[in-house]
Design an enzyme around this catalytic site. Structure first.
Site, mmCIF file in Angstrom:
data_model
loop_
_atom_site.group_PDB
_atom_site.id
_atom_site.type_symbol
_atom_site.label_atom_id
_atom_site.label_comp_id
_atom_site.label_asym_id
_atom_site.label_seq_id
_atom_site.Cartn_x
_atom_site.Cartn_y
_atom_site.Cartn_z
ATOM 1 N N LYS A 81 -20.689 -36.083 2.717
ATOM 2 C CA LYS A 81 -19.372 -35.802 3.528
ATOM 3 C C LYS A 81 -18.579 -34.745 2.931
ATOM 4 C CE LYS A 81 -18.104 -38.146 7.527
ATOM 5 N NZ LYS A 81 -18.223 -39.102 8.659
ATOM 6 N N SER A 155 -20.056 -38.353 13.288
ATOM 7 C CA SER A 155 -19.361 -37.936 12.213
ATOM 8 C C SER A 155 -19.865 -37.301 11.346
ATOM 9 C CB SER A 155 -17.457 -37.884 12.320
ATOM 10 O OG SER A 155 -17.956 -39.374 11.367
ATOM 11 N N SER A 179 -20.471 -43.529 12.710
ATOM 12 C CA SER A 179 -21.384 -42.084 12.393
ATOM 13 C C SER A 179 -21.560 -42.376 11.059
ATOM 14 C CB SER A 179 -19.596 -41.280 11.511
ATOM 15 O OG SER A 179 -18.411 -41.765 12.632
#
Lengths: 472, 69
Positions: A81, A155, A179
């Site tokens: 990420k 996310s 997330s």
């Protein structure tokens, strides 16, 4: 051939590379080919480290030729990420504000995966600053590989896409309030939020200090165990880091026999939970019962409040981190992010303190239940992936805001508020072909039992073999 | 706590030095009132003994009687 190689698990690839059945160069090229074919359409990667990955793959191949000792991920391509710092590679946090930010050092988790022999393929898309609710993504709209009109969850959106669509062997995300688990659930992957503090946050752009937890998103439970074993443990920089658990694959195949599993009725039977999700999760509980687990219902009455309590606390922490930038460069944030942060900044302090006390009460209920059960079982979310258009529609009333932001989060945030580990893995599909996620919640620092339970379920079902409809 | 009006929210934002107008103002008002609705209800809960600590004390994090490993 490229597709078959790419869908191998990270553990399988590591074995094939060690045995010199495939070369690291071949594996990196397989993923680069899939990234070229699918990343832009799915909004998966922010940055692809093409030449660097190929250089590292050639070096990995040479090291094998020389008989040098190799790590457990030797030659295996991973992606992270874009919230994790990477030395010399820009780290955007999914924001125009950080579009040109290039860190000098790797985040601890990235450094550890590389030290284990992994090859960084690139940086994965996310909601802006890892807060949900982004309306306009500067690096591309993430799209669900099972239906590109659908949300991916966030996310760690790109991490979920890349794991499910085989755009990397394995990925890392960061889970504050779901997330990692939410994109795992909606994209059909395995996502593990570790015990808060087990994995150092050093070099990870913060969302909420008291809940941020880096964790793997993978195509198999074994890969989640493998990655967590590598990234866990103190680094001397994160003061909260807990002792490393050792190799979490050791107990994976012990099965579910004898385990006590509590089915969280307040979430399973909630009116917010779709009938298809409820049926899939109940069926999963029966599968585990059939494997020898003792399965009983358990009620945790405060859980429906968890979403609002979480957002009051986590968003407040985020608003504190962003306050100066929000005041001076507010127009550069995405509108959804800005509205969320401004809301948190204006929340009365008395309500924040009430939320903090409610957090303690929710945590006590979760801990009490985990005193009676080894693992709690629930849906990861109330529904499968919603449409992108629906998730980005304007908010027109307080009730609509509550439905959009609080309800869904009440499924994943109890573990976040309690600081305990939780994992999502596929447990079926809707009639429309969208993945459904099963959430398992474990005792603090007992990832071994969580992973063992998940592996028993994975082994007993065929969901892992399902692939999103992405033509060659 | 009563619901906030857009004018009140605008004044709060100005006092905090934060930009807020147009569509942002309308949506932030809805979001804040959603919090007021839900969190206001917490006052009715019995939170006796619930101290607002972000984590449990370490001694409570693993009970050897419950988890002998």
């Amino acid at each position: 051939m490229t597709t078959e190689l790419a869908y191998r698990s990270a553990a399988e690839l590591a074995g094939l590379i060690r045995a010199r059945t495939v070369s690291p160069v071949e594996v990196v090229q397989a993923y680069l080919a899939r990234i070229d074919r699918w990343s832009e359409a799915l909004g998966a990667y922010v940055t692809v480290c093409r030449e660097r990955a190929l250089d590292e793959a050639r070096a990995a191949e040479q090291a094998l030729g020389h008989g040098a000792p190799v790590g457990p991920l030797h030659g295996v391509p991973f992606a992270v990420k874009d919230q994790f710092d990477t030395a010399g590679v820009r780290t955007t946090s999914g924001s125009r504000l950080h579009a040109d930010r290039v860190p000098a050092a790797d985040a601890t988790v990235v450094a550890r995966l590389r030290a284990a022999g992994g090859i960084l393929l690139g940086k994965l898309n996310l909601t802006e600053f890892a807060l949900g609710g982004t309306l306009s993504y500067p690096f591309g709209q993430p799209r669900n590989p099972w239906d590109q009109t659908r949300e991916t969850g966030g996310s760690s959106s790109g991490s979920g896409i890349a794991a499910a669509a085989a755009l990397a062997a394995a990925t890392l995300g960061e889970d504050t309030g779901g997330s990692v688990r939410s994109p795992a659930s909606w994209c059909g992957a395995v996502g593990l939020r570790p015990t808060w503090g087990l994995v150092p946050r050093s070099g990870c752009v913060p969302v909420a200090w008291s809940m941020d937890a880096p964790g793997p998103l993978t195509r198999s439970v074994e890969d989640a165990a493998l990655l967590l074993s590598i990234i866990a443990g103190p680094d001397g920089r994160d003061r909260w880091a807990q002792a490393a658990p050792g190799d979490l694959r050791a107990d994976l195949e012990r099965g579910a026999g004898g385990l006590a599993i509590g089915v969280v009725t307040r979430l399973v039977d909630s009116p917010d939970t779709d009938a298809e999700v409820r049926a899939a999760v109940r069926a999963a509980a029966e599968t585990l019962r059939g494997l020898g687990a003792r399965v009983e219902d358990v009620d945790l009455p405060l859980l429906p409040l968890a979403g609002a309590v979480f957002m009051a606390l986590a968003d407040g922490e985020a608003a504190a981190w962003h306050h100066r930038t929000l005041a001076t460069r507010g127009a550069e944030y995405d509108a959804g992010t800005r509205r969320r942060l401004v809301t948190a900044a204006l929340l009365p302090a008395t309500l924040g303190q009430q939320a903090a006390r409610a957090r303690a009460a929710i945590r006590a209920q979760v801990e009490d239940a985990l005193g009676r059960f080894d693992v709690l079982l629930a849906p990861t979310g109330p529904t499968a992936a919603p449409t992108i258009a629906g998730a980005q529609a304007p908010i027109t009333s307080p009730a609509a805001a509550g439905r959009r932001f609080f309800n869904r989060r009440s499924y994943t945030t109890p573990a976040s508020l309690a600081g305990v580990p939780a994992l999502s893995l596929p447990c079926g599909f809707t009639a429309g072909g969208l993945p459904i996620g099963l959430q398992l919640i474990g005792r603090r620092l007992d990832e071994a039992t969580l992973l063992r339970t998940a592996r028993a379920y994975e082994r007993a079902t065929d969901w892992r073999a399902c692939r999103p409809p992405l033509p060659e | 706590m009563t619901e906030l009006t857009p004018d009140q929210v605008r004044a709060l934002a100005a006092a905090a030095g934060l930009p807020l107008d147009g569509a942002d103002l309308a949506e932030v008002t809805h979001r804040l009132n959603a919090f007021v609705d839900v969190l206001g209800g917490l006052a009715a809960l019995d939170l006796t003994g619930a101290e607002p600590a972000p984590t449990s004390p370490p001694a409570l994090s693993r009970d050897p009687a419950l988890d002998p490993r």
